[in-house]
Structures are given as structure tokens and as C-alpha cells.
Design an enzyme around this catalytic site. Structure first.
Site, PDB file in Angstrom:
ATOM      1  N   ASP A  45     -12.217  11.234  -6.028  1.00 40.19           N
ATOM      2  CA  ASP A  45     -11.042  11.117  -6.886  1.00 40.19           C
ATOM      3  C   ASP A  45     -10.659   9.655  -7.042  1.00 40.19           C
ATOM      4  OD1 ASP A  45      -8.324  12.722  -7.851  1.00 40.19           O
ATOM      5  OD2 ASP A  45      -7.878  10.775  -6.947  1.00 40.19           O
ATOM      6  N   TYR A  50      -6.409   2.399 -10.372  1.00 43.42           N
ATOM      7  CA  TYR A  50      -6.833   1.918  -9.051  1.00 43.42           C
ATOM      8  C   TYR A  50      -7.713   0.669  -9.158  1.00 43.42           C
ATOM      9  CZ  TYR A  50      -5.519   6.670  -7.498  1.00 43.42           C
ATOM     10  OH  TYR A  50      -4.862   7.848  -7.247  1.00 43.42           O
ATOM     11  N   LYS A  75      -8.328   9.366 -13.760  1.00 41.30           N
ATOM     12  CA  LYS A  75      -7.007   9.581 -14.344  1.00 41.30           C
ATOM     13  C   LYS A  75      -6.703   8.507 -15.386  1.00 41.30           C
ATOM     14  CE  LYS A  75      -5.627  10.875  -9.664  1.00 41.30           C
ATOM     15  NZ  LYS A  75      -6.603   9.994  -8.953  1.00 41.30           N
ATOM     16  N   HIS A 108      -2.021  10.615 -15.413  1.00 42.67           N
ATOM     17  CA  HIS A 108      -1.590  10.156 -14.089  1.00 42.67           C
ATOM     18  C   HIS A 108      -0.109  10.425 -13.819  1.00 42.67           C
ATOM     19  CE1 HIS A 108      -3.062   7.100 -10.877  1.00 42.67           C
ATOM     20  NE2 HIS A 108      -2.283   8.017 -10.344  1.00 42.67           N
ATOM     21  N   LYS A 230      -7.788   9.687   2.074  1.00 40.08           N
ATOM     22  CA  LYS A 230      -8.399   8.382   1.846  1.00 40.08           C
ATOM     23  C   LYS A 230      -8.555   7.657   3.171  1.00 40.08           C
ATOM     24  CE  LYS A 230      -6.294   4.699   1.689  1.00 40.08           C
ATOM     25  NZ  LYS A 230      -5.301   3.631   1.517  1.00 40.08           N
ATOM     26  N   SER A 231      -9.664   6.944   3.317  1.00 36.46           N
ATOM     27  CA  SER A 231      -9.853   6.038   4.444  1.00 36.46           C
ATOM     28  C   SER A 231     -10.958   5.056   4.069  1.00 36.46           C
ATOM     29  CB  SER A 231     -10.233   6.795   5.720  1.00 36.46           C
ATOM     30  OG  SER A 231     -10.443   5.893   6.796  1.00 36.46           O
ATOM     31  N   VAL A 232     -10.939   3.884   4.685  1.00 34.63           N
ATOM     32  CA  VAL A 232     -12.054   2.952   4.529  1.00 34.63           C
ATOM     33  C   VAL A 232     -12.786   2.784   5.847  1.00 34.63           C
ATOM     34  CG1 VAL A 232     -11.008   1.703   2.612  1.00 34.63           C
ATOM     35  CG2 VAL A 232     -10.529   0.965   4.959  1.00 34.63           C
ATOM     36  N   SER A 239     -14.604  11.983  10.366  1.00 34.72           N
ATOM     37  CA  SER A 239     -13.732  12.869  11.122  1.00 34.72           C
ATOM     38  C   SER A 239     -12.898  13.746  10.201  1.00 34.72           C
ATOM     39  CB  SER A 239     -12.817  12.040  12.031  1.00 34.72           C
ATOM     40  OG  SER A 239     -11.881  12.858  12.691  1.00 34.72           O
ATOM     41  N   ASN A 240     -12.383  13.178   9.120  1.00 33.98           N
ATOM     42  CA  ASN A 240     -11.551  13.945   8.188  1.00 33.98           C
ATOM     43  C   ASN A 240     -12.324  15.066   7.508  1.00 33.98           C
ATOM     44  OD1 ASN A 240      -9.382  12.295   8.771  1.00 33.98           O
ATOM     45  ND2 ASN A 240      -9.532  11.084   6.902  1.00 33.98           N
TER      46      ASN A 240
END
Length: 275
Positions: A45, A50, A75, A108, A230-232, A239-240
Site C-alpha cells: 500500500d 508518500y 492513492k 486519499h 509499516k516498518s523499515v 515479525s508483523n
């Protein structure tokens, strides 16, 4: 590990767990999305606002996955609302991502003071009719916005992506969406990280030997939401994703839902004008 799908109003199937890239730079997003795809995510997404559509497209092109195996959402940026502007903005999104079609395209924000979301929606209907996008929907739409789109447009939005987390459970909005066969998708599902150290969440996580993020994401899944964490961080991305080998009890679900305080971290959709 297989991610369950939800079926949109037009029969298109969408993974219930996706990977979000808000606030990830165009450079960093290539590695983040590549890691997510390696971990098993099959839904990405992004958004024109962004500033990382190009990087997402680069990660997709580097992947060995077939295009049809990844569900890609973007979006429309707020300045591009209006029928003709929307059509041009969609072309620019595809060009940046180096794609021929999108799986889902969303407005959006409704920006009700500008009062352009109906003409914008009609442009999305045109893109859908032309086969350039497999499904269309909205973000941050309240019930009156949705009612107007349904009444004045020809197609009911298939997805409504809204801020949703245990401090903002959005029960009425989820019920409205369900009544109209609109899938509810949660952004900021972890409360922008502010819920990760909440005592209720950490207690359940310790009891289940899971991370707080896993508990929160599992709560979303069991509510029926589509969710896009979201993670970087590579390990957190992986893990998510590991949330389909356990379940929360009804009591734990109720404890988390009971945190609802109607608290937003993002703008109020009725007031936000895009600035």
C-alpha cells in the site's frame, strides 16, 4: 504461512494483511518492500503523497514474483482531485511505478470543503470501466461522504481505508461499511506505535509470548479489518507477518476493544482540507 483474503464487492480478492509504506523515503522503501515480499506479504500500500511510488515500483520489478501475485494499492494526492486531474494523476502513478494496471486505487481524503470528491470518484469509475484498475475505493470517508458517492456515482466504493486502532475502534463506521458491502481497511493500526507499550496490550502479549504489535494486528484480523502495518526494520517486518498461528480469546478481544476512547492521531476527515 498463508494470508487470508477478503472478497471485495466486485469479487476481487485482497489479502487481509498488507505492507504500508507511509513516511518511508523513496530510497529506503526499495529495501523495505523487498524484505516484506521475501517475508510473505503479497499486498503493498502506497500513495502519490508518500513520494515513494517509484521506489515501490523498483522493488516490485526486482522481485521474482509474478505481477498478478502482488496486490498493489496507491492513492490520489489531494491536489489532483477533480475528474481530469485524477485521470492524469493516475497515469503519472502508473508511470512512476512502471505498471500497466493497479489492483486498487483510492481517493486519499474527501476534503469536503473543496467539494470535489464526487467528480473525482467518477474519474475512478472511468478508470475501473476501462480496466486500468481492478478495484476502486476511498480513504478517510465518513458515512455522509460515502452516501453521497453511492447516490451520485454508479459504483459503491469497494474499500474504505480509515484510521483504526484500539483507541479509535470506529464501530459505527465499520458497521456502515459492512452494511454497504465495503471492506474496512485500517491505517495506523498500531496507533502510530503509541499502543505498543500500553499495559493492557503488553500484558496480553506476555501471556501469549507474542510481541505487542502481533497482538494488535491479530486484533484487527479477528475484527475482520484489512490491516497494513509499516516498518523499515527487517525483523519487525517479518515479525508483523507472523500473526496467523495464534488467536486472541474473546476476553482478550474485549479488553483491547475496551480501550476505545475515540482518539485520533491523524486529522478529522470532516475538517481536513488537505493543507
Amino acid at each position: 504461512m498463508t494470508v487470508p483474503d477478503v472478497t471485495l464487492g466486485n469479487g476481487v480478492r485482497m489479502p487481509q494483511l498488507g505492507f504500508g509504506v507511509w513516511q518511508v523515503s523513496d530510497d529506503a522503501v526499495v529495501d523495505a518492500v523487498s524484505t516484506a515480499l521475501e517475508a510473505g506479504y503479497r499486498s503493498i500500500d502506497t500513495a502519490a503523497a508518500y513520494g515513494n511510488e517509484r521506489g515501490v515500483g523498483e522493488a516490485l520489478s526486482r522481485s521474482e514474483l509474478d505481477r498478478q501475485d502482488v496486490f498493489v494499492t496507491s492513492k490520489l494526492a489531494n491536489p489532483d482531485q477533480g475528474y481530469d486531474h485524477t485521470l492524469r494523476a493516475f497515469d503519472a502513478t502508473l508511470e512512476r511505478m512502471r505498471l500497466e494496471t493497479l489492483d486498487l486505487y483510492l481517493i486519499h481524503w474527501p476534503l469536503p470543503r473543496r467539494d470535489m470528491y464526487v467528480s473525482t470518484w467518477k474519474a475512478l469509475e472511468r478508470l475501473y470501466a476501462d480496466g486500468r484498475v481492478r478495484a476502486i475505493g476511498v480513504c478517510n470517508f465518513q458515512a455522509p461522504h460515502l452516501e453521497r458517492v453511492v447516490e451520485e456515482g454508479g459504483i459503491t466504493p469497494m474499500v474504505n481505508q480509515i484510521e483504526l486502532h484500539p483507541l479509535l475502534v470506529q464501530r459505527a463506521m465499520r458497521e456502515f461499511d459492512a452494511k454497504h458491502n465495503i471492506v474496512t481497511e485500517a491505517w495506523s493500526p498500531l496507533g502510530q506505535g503509541k499502543l505498543l507499550d500500553h499495559p493492557t496490550v503488553t500484558a496480553i502479549a506476555e501471556q501469549l509470548h507474542r510481541t505487542p504489535a502481533q497482538v494488535l494486528l491479530r486484533w484487527h484480523i479477528q475484527l475482520g479489518n484489512v490491516v497494513i502495518p509499516k516498518s523499515v526494520t527487517r525483523e519487525r517486518i517479518r515479525s508483523n507477518f507472523r500473526i496467523f498461528d495464534f488467536e486472541l480469546s474473546e476476553a482478550d478481544m474485549d479488553r483491547i476493544t475496551g480501550l476505545d476512547a475515540g482518539s485520533r492521531f491523524g486529522p478529522d476527515p470532516d475538517e481536513f482540507d488537505g493543507e
